[in-house]
Design a protein around this motif. Structure first.
Motif, PDB file in Angstrom:
ATOM      1  N   UNK A   3       0.832  -1.200   0.000  1.00 25.20           N
ATOM      2  CA  UNK A   3       0.000   0.000   0.000  1.00 25.20           C
ATOM      3  C   UNK A   3       0.867   1.250   0.000  1.00 25.20           C
ATOM      4  N   UNK A   4       2.059   1.139   0.597  1.00 28.50           N
ATOM      5  CA  UNK A   4       2.996   2.261   0.700  1.00 28.50           C
ATOM      6  C   UNK A   4       4.405   1.727   0.478  1.00 28.50           C
ATOM      7  N   UNK A   5       5.193   2.467  -0.299  1.00 32.47           N
ATOM      8  CA  UNK A   5       6.628   2.202  -0.401  1.00 32.47           C
ATOM      9  C   UNK A   5       7.351   3.364   0.279  1.00 32.47           C
ATOM     10  N   UNK A   6       8.124   3.050   1.289  1.00 31.20           N
ATOM     11  CA  UNK A   6       8.773   4.090   2.069  1.00 31.20           C
ATOM     12  C   UNK A   6      10.282   4.024   1.925  1.00 31.20           C
ATOM     13  N   UNK A   7      10.909   5.162   2.122  1.00 32.71           N
ATOM     14  CA  UNK A   7      12.367   5.249   2.017  1.00 32.71           C
ATOM     15  C   UNK A   7      12.923   5.860   3.288  1.00 32.71           C
ATOM     16  N   UNK A   8      14.174   5.511   3.581  1.00 30.45           N
ATOM     17  CA  UNK A   8      14.911   6.118   4.685  1.00 30.45           C
ATOM     18  C   UNK A   8      15.887   7.109   4.050  1.00 30.45           C
ATOM     19  N   UNK A   9      15.662   8.413   4.219  1.00 35.48           N
ATOM     20  CA  UNK A   9      16.537   9.391   3.562  1.00 35.48           C
ATOM     21  C   UNK A   9      18.000   9.212   3.966  1.00 35.48           C
ATOM     22  N   UNK A  10      18.880   9.258   3.001  1.00 39.71           N
ATOM     23  CA  UNK A  10      20.311   9.107   3.224  1.00 39.71           C
ATOM     24  C   UNK A  10      20.992  10.464   3.008  1.00 39.71           C
ATOM     25  N   UNK A  11      21.951  10.808   3.858  1.00 47.46           N
ATOM     26  CA  UNK A  11      22.663  12.076   3.700  1.00 47.46           C
ATOM     27  C   UNK A  11      24.144  11.876   3.391  1.00 47.46           C
ATOM     28  N   UNK A  12      24.633  10.655   3.500  1.00 48.77           N
ATOM     29  CA  UNK A  12      26.040  10.386   3.224  1.00 48.77           C
ATOM     30  C   UNK A  12      26.227   9.807   1.835  1.00 48.77           C
ATOM     31  N   UNK A  13      27.303   9.076   1.670  1.00 44.01           N
ATOM     32  CA  UNK A  13      27.623   8.497   0.364  1.00 44.01           C
ATOM     33  C   UNK A  13      26.844   7.203   0.110  1.00 44.01           C
ATOM     34  N   UNK A  14      26.424   6.529   1.168  1.00 46.75           N
ATOM     35  CA  UNK A  14      25.673   5.284   0.996  1.00 46.75           C
ATOM     36  C   UNK A  14      24.261   5.591   0.513  1.00 46.75           C
ATOM     37  N   UNK A  15      23.759   4.770  -0.405  1.00 47.13           N
ATOM     38  CA  UNK A  15      22.408   4.983  -0.932  1.00 47.13           C
ATOM     39  C   UNK A  15      21.356   4.227  -0.138  1.00 47.13           C
TER      40      UNK A  15
END
Length: 276
Positions: A239-251
């Motif tokens: 129902x939802x696809x969620x992401x964990x925002x990344x701020x470094x070099x790792x995606x």
């Protein structure tokens, strides 16, 4: 008490519980190593089948209590040679006082409690026993109610998974399924019974940041394979696809860390005053 001092058939059988997934599951038994996992195993509903000990005298108070509890629950007792105990305990420099052999619980979705706002994790084809155990530990620690493992996956009853979970696998209802379909049919049944279950997938290209998703609802969090992510069958069902925002070099984070982040966010939303 039966002595085992050689690599006889009994010892070779125990070895298969450590090293051979197929024979372990066919036998319906697993070997439990470590103080906390063994203690939890005896506190669980699992039936102890055998208790293996490395010495007859000079044991710790914990070992004495453990052996007595296992025997009272019907376990057979074996006095095992020190080197053989090291091998079964997978330790090079330390001899375990006690190892426990217990039954493997059934893969029964009905054992997962869903009556009070369930929070459940589905693992899609995880390949690492360590990740499986770590995720089950996080589900246990952060208020989850059960784990579903779908497809060709690492075994949660592998000793590596049991160690990584620090015994939580023995307390957390876990069901292994052949693929997404039986899990999705189960979700449909829950929805038909009035449980407003949402399916939330973790994906680095998800449209919603994790903190923007309402995780106070009955929720099934889906974590994909460590290398290929969520399968198309699971992704289509989300129902939802969620992401964990990344701020470094790792995606992205690895599967265990990503799942723990979602579980923590769910716990924060559900119990805002108890998490600091």
């Amino acid at each position: 008490m039966r002595p085992v001092s050689k690599r006889n058939a009994t010892f070779q059988y125990w070895q298969t519980l450590v090293n051979n997934r197929t024979k372990r599951n066919r036998a319906g038994e697993m070997i439990v190593q470590g103080v906390r996992p063994i203690t939890l195993a005896l506190d669980s509903a699992l039936s102890p089948r055998a208790v293996l000990i490395s010495k007859e005298t000079g044991r710790s108070h914990w070992a004495e209590r453990t052996i007595s509890a296992a025997e009272a629950a019907g376990a057979s007792t074996f006095l095992v040679d020190t080197e053989l105990m090291k091998e079964l305990g997978e330790k090079d420099d330390e001899t375990p006082e006690v190892l426990l052999i217990v039954e493997i619980p059934p893969d029964d979705l009905s054992l997962i409690p869903v009556s009070s706002n369930p929070l459940i994790v589905a693992l899609d084809r995880p390949s690492s026993p360590g990740n499986v155990g770590s995720i089950i530990r996080s589900v246990d620690a952060l208020g989850g109610h059960g784990v579903v493992i779908t497809g060709h996956a690492a075994d949660p009853y592998d000793p590596k998974a049991l160690r990584a979970s620090t015994g939580s696998t023995l307390m957390m209802p876990t069901a292994r399924l052949t693929g997404p379909r039986p899990a999705l049919e189960w979700v449909d049944t829950l929805r038909a019974s009035g449980v407003d279950m949402q399916i939330v997938g973790t994906d680095e290209s998800g449209e919603h940041n994790v903190w923007d998703v309402d995780l106070t609802r009955p929720t099934l969090i889906v974590t994909g394979n460590e290398h290929s992510g969520i399968s198309s069958a699971w992704k289509d069902a989300c129902d939802v696809l969620t992401r964990i925002p990344m701020t470094g070099h790792a995606s992205s984070l690895n599967a265990s860390n990503a799942t723990s982040v979602l579980l923590y966010e769910a716990s924060r939303q559900r119990h805002p005053r108890s998490i600091r």
